[in-house]
Write a protein that holds these residues in place. Structure first.
Motif, PDB file in Angstrom:
ATOM      1  N   TRP A  37       0.845  -1.193   0.000  1.00  0.00           N
ATOM      2  CA  TRP A  37       0.000   0.000   0.000  1.00  0.00           C
ATOM      3  C   TRP A  37       0.881   1.243   0.000  1.00  0.00           C
ATOM      4  O   TRP A  37       2.110   1.140   0.089  1.00  0.00           O
ATOM      5  N   ALA A  39       1.677   4.386   1.991  1.00  0.00           N
ATOM      6  CA  ALA A  39       1.503   5.006   3.308  1.00  0.00           C
ATOM      7  C   ALA A  39       1.620   6.530   3.210  1.00  0.00           C
ATOM      8  O   ALA A  39       2.266   7.042   2.296  1.00  0.00           O
ATOM      9  N   PRO A  40       0.992   7.242   4.149  1.00  0.00           N
ATOM     10  CA  PRO A  40       1.035   8.713   4.106  1.00  0.00           C
ATOM     11  C   PRO A  40       2.442   9.300   3.959  1.00  0.00           C
ATOM     12  O   PRO A  40       2.618  10.235   3.152  1.00  0.00           O
ATOM     13  N   GLU A  58      -1.835  12.714  -3.475  1.00  0.00           N
ATOM     14  CA  GLU A  58      -2.870  11.932  -2.799  1.00  0.00           C
ATOM     15  C   GLU A  58      -4.122  11.855  -3.675  1.00  0.00           C
ATOM     16  O   GLU A  58      -4.770  10.814  -3.781  1.00  0.00           O
ATOM     17  N   ALA A  62      -5.775   8.320  -4.877  1.00  0.00           N
ATOM     18  CA  ALA A  62      -7.099   7.906  -4.403  1.00  0.00           C
ATOM     19  C   ALA A  62      -8.111   7.807  -5.539  1.00  0.00           C
ATOM     20  O   ALA A  62      -9.242   7.385  -5.333  1.00  0.00           O
ATOM     21  N   HIS A  68      -3.878   1.795  -3.094  1.00  0.00           N
ATOM     22  CA  HIS A  68      -4.417   1.793  -1.733  1.00  0.00           C
ATOM     23  C   HIS A  68      -3.671   2.778  -0.839  1.00  0.00           C
ATOM     24  O   HIS A  68      -2.457   2.728  -0.730  1.00  0.00           O
ATOM     25  N   LEU A  69      -4.436   3.650  -0.209  1.00  0.00           N
ATOM     26  CA  LEU A  69      -3.851   4.613   0.723  1.00  0.00           C
ATOM     27  C   LEU A  69      -4.038   4.176   2.172  1.00  0.00           C
ATOM     28  O   LEU A  69      -3.717   4.908   3.097  1.00  0.00           O
ATOM     29  N   ARG A  70      -4.617   2.996   2.324  1.00  0.00           N
ATOM     30  CA  ARG A  70      -4.785   2.428   3.655  1.00  0.00           C
ATOM     31  C   ARG A  70      -4.193   1.023   3.638  1.00  0.00           C
ATOM     32  O   ARG A  70      -4.140   0.384   2.593  1.00  0.00           O
ATOM     33  N   PRO A  71      -3.763   0.529   4.802  1.00  0.00           N
ATOM     34  CA  PRO A  71      -3.181  -0.814   4.829  1.00  0.00           C
ATOM     35  C   PRO A  71      -4.177  -1.840   4.287  1.00  0.00           C
ATOM     36  O   PRO A  71      -5.373  -1.745   4.559  1.00  0.00           O
TER      37      PRO A  71
END
Lengths: 628, 180, 246
Positions: A37, A39-40, A58, A62, A68-71
């Motif tokens: 993914w 990560a920020p 971002e 998205a 994927h911006l989330r785990p």
């Protein structure tokens, strides 16, 4: 980034792409391939090194379904959700696997091991249901194969150690004609174009001169091949059917620092999979067509080539890279192609990341430039202002293949096949209720009935009731129309041909397509962003047994607004499935209506459930009757 | 219809009675209106249930079971149903709870709020049970006409009523349509 | 150049002169003819996303803000069909977000609201989505209320092109489209936005609000209380227009 970071650094990825922000989507995809993914801090780092605002990076990430911006889980299982996958039992299989692995659809498992969800059509309709596991295509999902997959996941086996048999995708070519039956050798079309440019002189005779300063006496050069493309009456195979010769000529005439050739291999229209087969079986022919195009439009300046490969076809990336490498080694790509001084052209592959709208040519270019795939306002058109503002030809995979054939055999040869207005052949991706799904190549003008006969539809007791020609954005026809012809002048097609027998509920079919469009709308314009979501809610309301005539009226109101005002073809055609069903299979909707006038979209008594639970009440006043 | 007068019912659901106040603000024009209409159930008459009417006017959205019952009663009995005011038309202020989970909300207010001793969620059957979301009227029944505004001005209400009584399709001009 | 030397097109039967490079809406506003619009802003390159300015040009629907003016074009705008379409689009926007005008500080100065008044929109009509869009109150001086966003991208462009910051971006797809800010925390307080930024001025609805202002202007004296948006838009239109940014 932390020094303990076990992955290739963001800087290394950025450097490999020369810190060119146009490659942002590729960078994001590569970073995710190693890390799972994005990560920020990775987003922040990418923005900093590329000199972009963080919000921009971002925003791009998205936009795409596969980024994927989330785990996410170590294993991400996606079930293809086209109506043909559903007809092959995908929904029950998804439930089966979810139960087996104790995970709820759309959620990460508690141990973080895996997630199971659906995705738009993966182009495996002839060998479905299709799956994507960590982006890799797996055809023919079945309980037996899911048992194997479940065991591999529970064993935490890395994907590259899974049995290769799981990933074996068939070509299923059922009928070949002049395109699929071609026996061209690599380079043949390019040499033919160059030779034609010399007025048929032998190579040796003209070798002294650069191809772009072709002998004025011959006065031909690349224009000679352009003439053949026009003479062939070749029209784009992506669905719209724009004249290829006209497009190439406009691009050739447009001034620019460079000219670009883009192959649209973002085959996202549900039910379409012929480009997958062409790229797998005839990759050289695709490259030939692109190279011939570069030769024609280049005008002596710089040219660049791109194949925009849909993310679902990620498994074709390495084989395609190998083809490109082989062609470079053979002098068919790179500098001085085929020994022509100054004929420089190469092809890069961009892999998409799950966005149907990128099949629209200007959205595709935006994505190539590392942005969100939002269709541009036109004019100006890509032929004058395309990739990085430069003149750009965007053609479908099949169009380039056909162009290569024309370069070799000439326009007259090509136009002799097909109909007066639709020259040549068309590849159909046949799926659904038939004995022999797969790829069928026919001369244009073939009747739907002929195709149905050949693919073994309607065999046995189950008659064919409908065919969705050209996918959800195309046309749904019923049995009274099976004598219609696949041709630009009758039933134009981007290739999908989905067959439905009489046991299928055509409302369910349309509902699947309505959901597809809602999921794939880019959200740029009001009518499509809001309209597709409202349509989805309305068909779900009808599906849930709460529909009324008023909902049908509202759908008509929405359809009109979307058709008139949407920004691109996605929004214009998003209402076709419901409109076609309303026109041809109206009772399929009507018999589901609750009543004629009005009914709420939700169950009012169910809306009191939380209140009942929280207060512990179950008296008469704690319930609402459902009005008959 | 007694004496050929048009029968009108009104009610306030999840509203603040502000729209009814604005209705009263049409002032002396009320007398003119009363020559042509008579009231059925309204907060002004103390009639408990709506009988057959020509026009039903509802203020406020639907936030609980009782609201739904009243609204359905109006719809069954009124030939013309008018949603009056922002809450009836959009859900309004009460609908700003719609993104909150009702269970969590009740629990926080009545059970877990710091300082509460022996908290309990009220469960008297006399109390109407809340819906999980607040709905504008047109999501629960068919609504014929809408008058936005918080509240709609007396002039706007007068214009709508005058149009309805006269049998004209109600229309508001610039300055009469307002959403706040 | 003299106006009579300019090429022209027809808008609802009236001749509209234009300078080459202008779009239909730019030429129309310059010439004192209103075409309803929402995401178009005279200082920015037209975006073309709200589609409220849809007209029919030679019979084909097109967004007037992005449609290049061409000599001889016959444009219809003020027709029942097109105004019905605009009403539907405005209704869709009202149903999509959480637009509770009575509690919005922008009320009376809001373009979406004013457009609704002008088009006679009495209700969103459709079922409301009631999306969950938490506000961002992290910044000491600026509030972001995403509930009202209509995705016109004006703040994004103003921040990038005028302020040189890139504080905002749009992301997500379809009905999940949303506005984000440029910070790892996702909070406005952690961006470099300033009260003097152009991005604060351009929001046509009530997403970007200055704190400590409240309902400063009494009802009756606000921008669209006094004059309808159709009149106001013509006042705002530069008489000879060059897009300044972008």
């Amino acid at each position: 980034m932390s020094r303990n970071d076990p992955y290739p650094s963001v800087d290394a990825v950025v450097e490999r792409y020369h810190a060119d922000a146009a490659y942002l989507v590729q960078m994001l995809r590569e970073i995710q391939e190693t890390r799972g993914w994005i990560a920020p801090p990775v987003v922040t780092e990418l923005a900093r090194t590329l000199g972009l605002s963080r919000a921009r990076v971002e925003g791009v990430a998205a936009f795409y379904s596969f980024l994927h911006l989330r785990p996410v889980g170590a294993y991400r299982v996606l079930f293809s959700d086209n109506v043909t996958d559903r007809m092959q039992g995908s929904e029950a299989l998804l439930a089966y696997l979810s139960e087996k692995l104790w995970v709820e659809k759309g959620k990460l498992s508690e141990d973080g091991l895996l997630s199971i969800d659906t995705t738009s059509c993966t182009g495996l309709c002839d060998q479905g249901p299709g799956l994507l596991v960590n982006g890799r295509a797996i055809p023919r999902a079945s309980r037996e194969r899911l048992d194997v997959i479940a065991a591999l996941i529970l064993d935490r086996q890395p994907l590259d150690q899974w049995p290769a048999e799981l990933f074996a995708v068939e070509d299923n070519i059922r009928r070949a004609d002049l395109l699929l039956g071609n026996r061209l050798a690599p380079g043949e079309a390019i040499r033919a174009a160059i030779l034609r440019g010399r007025g048929g002189q032998t190579e040796a005779a003209a070798n002294e001169r650069s191809w772009r300063e072709a002998n004025p006496a011959a006065a031909l050069g690349p224009a000679a091949t352009l003439e053949e493309i026009k003479r062939a009456n070749l029209r784009g195979r992506g669905g719209a059917g724009f004249g290829t010769g006209v497009k190439w000529e406009a691009c050739r005439n447009a001034p620019g620092e460079m000219h670009c050739v883009v192959c649209n291999a973002d085959e996202g229209e549900p039910g379409t999979f012929k480009d997958r087969v062409l790229l797998n079986r005839h990759a050289d022919l695709v490259c030939e067509g692109m190279t011939v195009c570069a030769y024609v439009i280049g005008g002596g300046g710089a040219t660049r080539g791109f194949i925009y490969l849909r993310g679902e076809y990620r498994h074709l990336l390495e084989p395609l890279e190998a083809v490109l490498a082989r062609r470079r080694a053979a002098g068919l790509l790179g500098r001085d192609i085929c020994g022509e001084p100054g004929f420089d052209f190469d092809i890069e592959i961009h892999v998409g990341a799950g966005a149907y709208v990128c099949g629209e040519e200007s959205a595709l270019i935006e994505s190539l430039e590392g942005k969100r795939g939002i269709p541009r306002s036109r004019p100006p058109y890509p032929v004058t202002h395309g990739y990085l503002g430069q003149p750009t030809v965007v053609n479908n995979v099949e169009t380039f293949c056909a162009a290569a054939l024309v370069a070799v055999h000439g326009g007259e040869w090509y136009r002799a096949v097909g109909t007066a207005k639709s020259a040549g052949t068309k590849l159909l991706s046949v799926s659904g209720d038939c004995e022999r799904p797969g790829i069928y190549e026919y001369p244009f003008g073939v009747t739907v009935r002929q195709v149905l006969e050949d693919c073994g539809a309607g065999v046995g007791k189950r008659a064919t009731q409908a065919v969705q020609v050209s996918g959800p954005s195309g046309t749904l026809i019923d049995a009274s129309e099976f004598d219609r012809r696949i041709a630009f002048e009758d039933l134009p097609s981007a290739g999908a041909f989905m067959v439905f027998d009489e046991t299928r509920d055509m409302f369910d079919v349309a509902r699947n397509f309505v959901h597809f469009f809602a999921h794939e709308s880019c959200g740029f314009c009001t009518p499509c962003r809001v309209g597709t979501a409202m349509m989805r809610n309305m068909v779900d309301k009808i599906h849930g047994g709460r529909g009324t005539q008023r909902d049908i009226d509202e759908m008509c109101q929405l359809s009109k607004a979307m058709h008139m005002a949407a920004h691109c073809g996605l929004g214009h055609t998003a209402c076709n499935p419901m409109q076609d069903v309303m026109k041809r299979f109206r009772p399929a909707i009507q018999r589901r209506l609750r009543r004629l006038e009005f009914a709420p979209a939700f169950d009012l008594d169910a809306a009191l459930a939380v209140g009942r639970r929280m207060t512990g009440r179950d008296d008469a006043g704690a319930h609402l009757e459902t009005e008959a | 219809m007694a004496e050929g007068r048009i029968r009108v019912a009104t009610a306030s659901l999840a509203g603040c009675f502000g729209c009814h106040m604005s209705l009263l603000d049409i002032d002396e024009r009320l007398f003119e209106l009363l020559e042509k209409i008579e009231f059925d159930r309204t907060p002004l008459t103390d009639i408990k249930h709506c009988g057959p009417c020509d026009i039903g006017i509802i203020e406020g959205g639907c936030c609980n079971a009782e609201n739904v019952e009243v609204l359905r009663e109006f719809r069954r009995n009124c030939k013309i149903l008018v949603a009056l005011g922002a809450c009836a038309v959009t859900g309004g202020l009460p609908a700003q709870r719609n993104h909150l989970d009702l269970g969590a909300c009740l629990s926080e207010v009545y059970l877990t709020e710091p300082g509460l001793v022996n908290g309990q969620i009220p469960n008297d059957p006399e109390l109407p049970l809340p819906l999980d979301q607040v709905h504008p009227l047109h999501e629960v029944v068919k609504v014929d006409y809408f008058v936005p505004g918080c509240p709609p001005s007396a002039d706007a209400i007068w214009k709508i009523l005058a149009d309805l009584v006269a049998g004209r399709t109600p229309r508001l001009g610039h300055g009469q349509i307002q959403y706040d | 150049m003299n106006e009579s030397d300019l090429p022209s097109f027809l808008l609802d039967g009236e001749e509209i002169p234009f300078t080459p490079g202008q779009t239909v809406i730019q030429a129309a506003l310059t010439a004192g003819h209103y075409i309803p619009h929402l995401c178009y802003h005279p200082e920015f390159v037209p975006h073309g996303s709200c589609k409220v300015c849809t007209v029919k040009a030679n019979g084909r629907p097109a967004a007037a803000c992005t449609l290049p003016a061409q000599a001889g074009l016959a444009v219809e705008s003020d027709t029942d069909e097109l105004n019905d379409l605009r009403r539907t689009l405005v209704q869709m926007l009202f149903a999509e977000g959480n637009h509770f005008c009575p509690s919005c500080e922008k009320s009376g100065n809001c373009m979406l609201q004013a457009l609704g008044y002008d088009l006679g929109v009495m209700t969103a009509g459709f079922r409301h989505f009631f999306p969950d869009r938490p506000v961002d109150a992290s910044h000491p001086d600026i509030l972001l209320d995403f509930n009202r966003c209509i995705f016109c991208k004006l703040c994004v462009r103003a921040s990038e092109e005028v302020d040189g910051k890139g504080v905002f971006s749009l992301t997500g797809r379809g009905i999940m489209r949303h506005l984000i800010v440029s910070a790892e925390s996702g909070r406005l307080a952690d961006t470099d936005i300033a009260l003097t930024d152009k991005a604060l001025e351009v929001c046509p609805v009530g997403v970007i609000l200055r704190k400590h202002v409240g309902f400063a202007v009494p009802i009756g004296r606000r921008r669209y209380d006094e004059r309808p948006i159709s009149a106001q838009a013509l006042d705002d239109a530069p008489r000879m227009m060059e897009p300044k940014h972008g």
